[in-house]
Scaffold this motif. Sequence first.
Motif, PDB file in Angstrom:
ATOM      1  N   TRP A  45       0.837  -1.201   0.000  1.00  0.00           N
ATOM      2  CA  TRP A  45       0.000   0.000   0.000  1.00  0.00           C
ATOM      3  C   TRP A  45       0.873   1.252   0.000  1.00  0.00           C
ATOM      4  N   ALA A  46       0.369   2.300  -0.623  1.00  0.00           N
ATOM      5  CA  ALA A  46       1.077   3.580  -0.695  1.00  0.00           C
ATOM      6  C   ALA A  46       0.220   4.668  -0.055  1.00  0.00           C
ATOM      7  N   ARG A  47       0.887   5.553   0.685  1.00  0.00           N
ATOM      8  CA  ARG A  47       0.179   6.670   1.307  1.00  0.00           C
ATOM      9  C   ARG A  47      -0.102   7.771   0.299  1.00  0.00           C
ATOM     10  N   ASP A  48       0.823   7.925  -0.677  1.00  0.00           N
ATOM     11  CA  ASP A  48       0.632   8.957  -1.686  1.00  0.00           C
ATOM     12  C   ASP A  48       1.258   8.492  -2.994  1.00  0.00           C
ATOM     13  N   ASN A  49       1.208   9.333  -4.006  1.00  0.00           N
ATOM     14  CA  ASN A  49       1.640   8.939  -5.349  1.00  0.00           C
ATOM     15  C   ASN A  49       3.155   8.878  -5.520  1.00  0.00           C
ATOM     16  N   ARG A  50       3.909   9.295  -4.529  1.00  0.00           N
ATOM     17  CA  ARG A  50       5.369   9.215  -4.647  1.00  0.00           C
ATOM     18  C   ARG A  50       5.846   7.762  -4.599  1.00  0.00           C
ATOM     19  N   GLU A  51       5.140   6.940  -3.856  1.00  0.00           N
ATOM     20  CA  GLU A  51       5.528   5.538  -3.737  1.00  0.00           C
ATOM     21  C   GLU A  51       4.879   4.744  -4.859  1.00  0.00           C
ATOM     22  N   ARG A  52       5.735   4.095  -5.681  1.00  0.00           N
ATOM     23  CA  ARG A  52       5.248   3.329  -6.830  1.00  0.00           C
ATOM     24  C   ARG A  52       5.497   1.830  -6.701  1.00  0.00           C
ATOM     25  N   SER A  53       6.470   1.426  -5.882  1.00  0.00           N
ATOM     26  CA  SER A  53       6.835   0.014  -5.742  1.00  0.00           C
ATOM     27  C   SER A  53       7.108  -0.602  -7.107  1.00  0.00           C
ATOM     28  N   LEU A  54       7.848   0.121  -7.923  1.00  0.00           N
ATOM     29  CA  LEU A  54       8.031  -0.271  -9.313  1.00  0.00           C
ATOM     30  C   LEU A  54       8.845  -1.551  -9.449  1.00  0.00           C
ATOM     31  N   TYR A  55       9.944  -1.649  -8.706  1.00  0.00           N
ATOM     32  CA  TYR A  55      10.780  -2.842  -8.817  1.00  0.00           C
ATOM     33  C   TYR A  55       9.984  -4.092  -8.459  1.00  0.00           C
ATOM     34  N   ASN A  56       9.266  -4.046  -7.340  1.00  0.00           N
ATOM     35  CA  ASN A  56       8.516  -5.225  -6.919  1.00  0.00           C
ATOM     36  C   ASN A  56       7.452  -5.616  -7.929  1.00  0.00           C
ATOM     37  N   SER A  57       6.772  -4.639  -8.500  1.00  0.00           N
ATOM     38  CA  SER A  57       5.701  -4.958  -9.439  1.00  0.00           C
ATOM     39  C   SER A  57       6.240  -5.479 -10.769  1.00  0.00           C
ATOM     40  N   LEU A  58       7.476  -5.132 -11.113  1.00  0.00           N
ATOM     41  CA  LEU A  58       8.075  -5.585 -12.366  1.00  0.00           C
ATOM     42  C   LEU A  58       8.914  -6.848 -12.182  1.00  0.00           C
ATOM     43  N   ALA A  59       9.863  -6.789 -11.284  1.00  0.00           N
ATOM     44  CA  ALA A  59      10.833  -7.882 -11.165  1.00  0.00           C
ATOM     45  C   ALA A  59      10.198  -9.186 -10.699  1.00  0.00           C
ATOM     46  N   LYS A  60       9.165  -9.101  -9.875  1.00  0.00           N
ATOM     47  CA  LYS A  60       8.546 -10.314  -9.366  1.00  0.00           C
ATOM     48  C   LYS A  60       7.520 -10.889 -10.335  1.00  0.00           C
ATOM     49  N   THR A  61       7.297 -10.188 -11.435  1.00  0.00           N
ATOM     50  CA  THR A  61       6.246 -10.642 -12.341  1.00  0.00           C
ATOM     51  C   THR A  61       6.743 -10.780 -13.776  1.00  0.00           C
ATOM     52  N   SER A  62       7.075  -9.658 -14.444  1.00  0.00           N
ATOM     53  CA  SER A  62       7.257  -9.713 -15.896  1.00  0.00           C
ATOM     54  C   SER A  62       8.614  -9.257 -16.411  1.00  0.00           C
ATOM     55  N   ALA A  63       9.354  -8.483 -15.646  1.00  0.00           N
ATOM     56  CA  ALA A  63      10.579  -7.890 -16.177  1.00  0.00           C
ATOM     57  C   ALA A  63      11.744  -8.871 -16.169  1.00  0.00           C
ATOM     58  N   GLU A  64      12.705  -8.635 -17.067  1.00  0.00           N
ATOM     59  CA  GLU A  64      13.986  -9.322 -16.978  1.00  0.00           C
ATOM     60  C   GLU A  64      14.833  -8.606 -15.931  1.00  0.00           C
ATOM     61  N   VAL A  65      15.625  -9.379 -15.205  1.00  0.00           N
ATOM     62  CA  VAL A  65      16.407  -8.830 -14.098  1.00  0.00           C
ATOM     63  C   VAL A  65      17.863  -9.226 -14.279  1.00  0.00           C
ATOM     64  N   LEU A  66      18.733  -8.226 -14.393  1.00  0.00           N
ATOM     65  CA  LEU A  66      20.169  -8.470 -14.497  1.00  0.00           C
ATOM     66  C   LEU A  66      20.766  -8.460 -13.096  1.00  0.00           C
ATOM     67  N   PRO A  67      21.380  -9.580 -12.656  1.00  0.00           N
ATOM     68  CA  PRO A  67      21.904  -9.652 -11.286  1.00  0.00           C
ATOM     69  C   PRO A  67      23.360  -9.203 -11.192  1.00  0.00           C
TER      70      PRO A  67
END
Length: 462
Positions: A311-333
Amino acid sequence: MAFEDHAPGFELKVTALPESVTGRHTPDPLRFAFDTKASAHAGGSQQPISPDLFQSQFENVLLAAEKPANRCLYVHIPFCRVRCTYCNFFQHAASASLIEEYFDALVLELKMKAAQPWTQAAPFQAVYVGGGTPTDLTARHIARLGQLIRQYFPLTNDCEITLEGRINRFDDVLFDAALEGGFNRFSFGVQSFNTQVRRKAKRLDDREVVLARIQSLSARNDAPIVIDLLYGLPYQTMNVWAQDLTDFLDCGAHGVDLYQLIPMGSTPMMDLVANQRLPPPADTASKAGMFELGVQMMDKHHLHRLSVNHWARDNRERSLYNSLAKTSAEVLPLGAGAGGHVGGISLMQCRQLPSYFDAVRQGQHPVAMMMTMSPNAAVHAAIKAGFDRGALSAKALDRAAGWDVFRWCHPLFEVWQRNGLVNVQDSYLTLTLAGAFWSVTLAQGLIQVMEQALTGNERLTA
């Protein structure tokens, strides 16, 4: 090619599906639809690659200048001063000399991977520096790491660059150094504010210290401050959990993850429980009730829900890495113990520092394990992304599969709906409260069904 050319040659027979996929019909699906959550993340089948092919396979991927739709960078810092009792990922105790040697090797790997055609082919949307405890680095290391990432890797203009860590010893000097390095999001593993729960979990600092520091960092408003809370820890009663949620609401942090504790047999916590030195963690039904309270509290205070557990309190928090890396994005380690998936392969890097140092210094990729991802990985990603958001779109799933998979799966969706886990309407499957709690289990079940269907196997086993 038409959808039907890809579809299985048989209808989905839900009577052949085990209860581990369908769930059970119960008056209380939140607590009893399944026995337990066995994994933190859903995933499909993978085939191991022979170690003698690690270098050539990875080189071939990185030499291809392909442009995936989404890509992220993960950097691992494998040090902790203290091992938390519930943690199964502890690698190395922090020491100044070892951290210095590690940082030098990490810089070598960073420059080596940044020079690859694949890396430079498109910008990264999110960067996550995790661990371990990245905030155990010095201010100089933190600032330089951020600067090197921004210097050598192509990043989108709005790239989310997260530094993970713990509040203990994270003073303004470290915070300012991280901001100077370009970090624009901070994630702290609070787990619980309660002093007794924290001490029994080997967390550093008491409630008042943690609460005051989160409040101070959030009040500066320099970047989103996000915290993780675990539910189900020993001594964490429902009243304690309610106070944890209240403390989050009072601390001013911009976002929160509510994670279910998944006990592991090899953790110190489970050894202490076995020796009767700790009470057992909460059972599944109790954790379901804690999740329900968390959702109710977030709804009551009108926080914006970004995923089933964030959950986010305001629009500054996007949780972008979690929403991408755990689902659809390629991840370079990058770094010892880092994991990722690129170009149809998933890999885990060397966890032991001597092996990591030797490989990097010889100009080799420090790969310890490599797997060929399922040819249906795009479908799996669409499933994981939908269940993580709490809504699965027919259009997104069908596009990933290349055939009308949503309609083919409808018999299973109807069973889930009867069992109180989902609602299906207007080409969308949406999760109920119970479905959100069991989202990983449902996603894993659907992936299992798809894997079996697309390999021509009509029958699933429990």
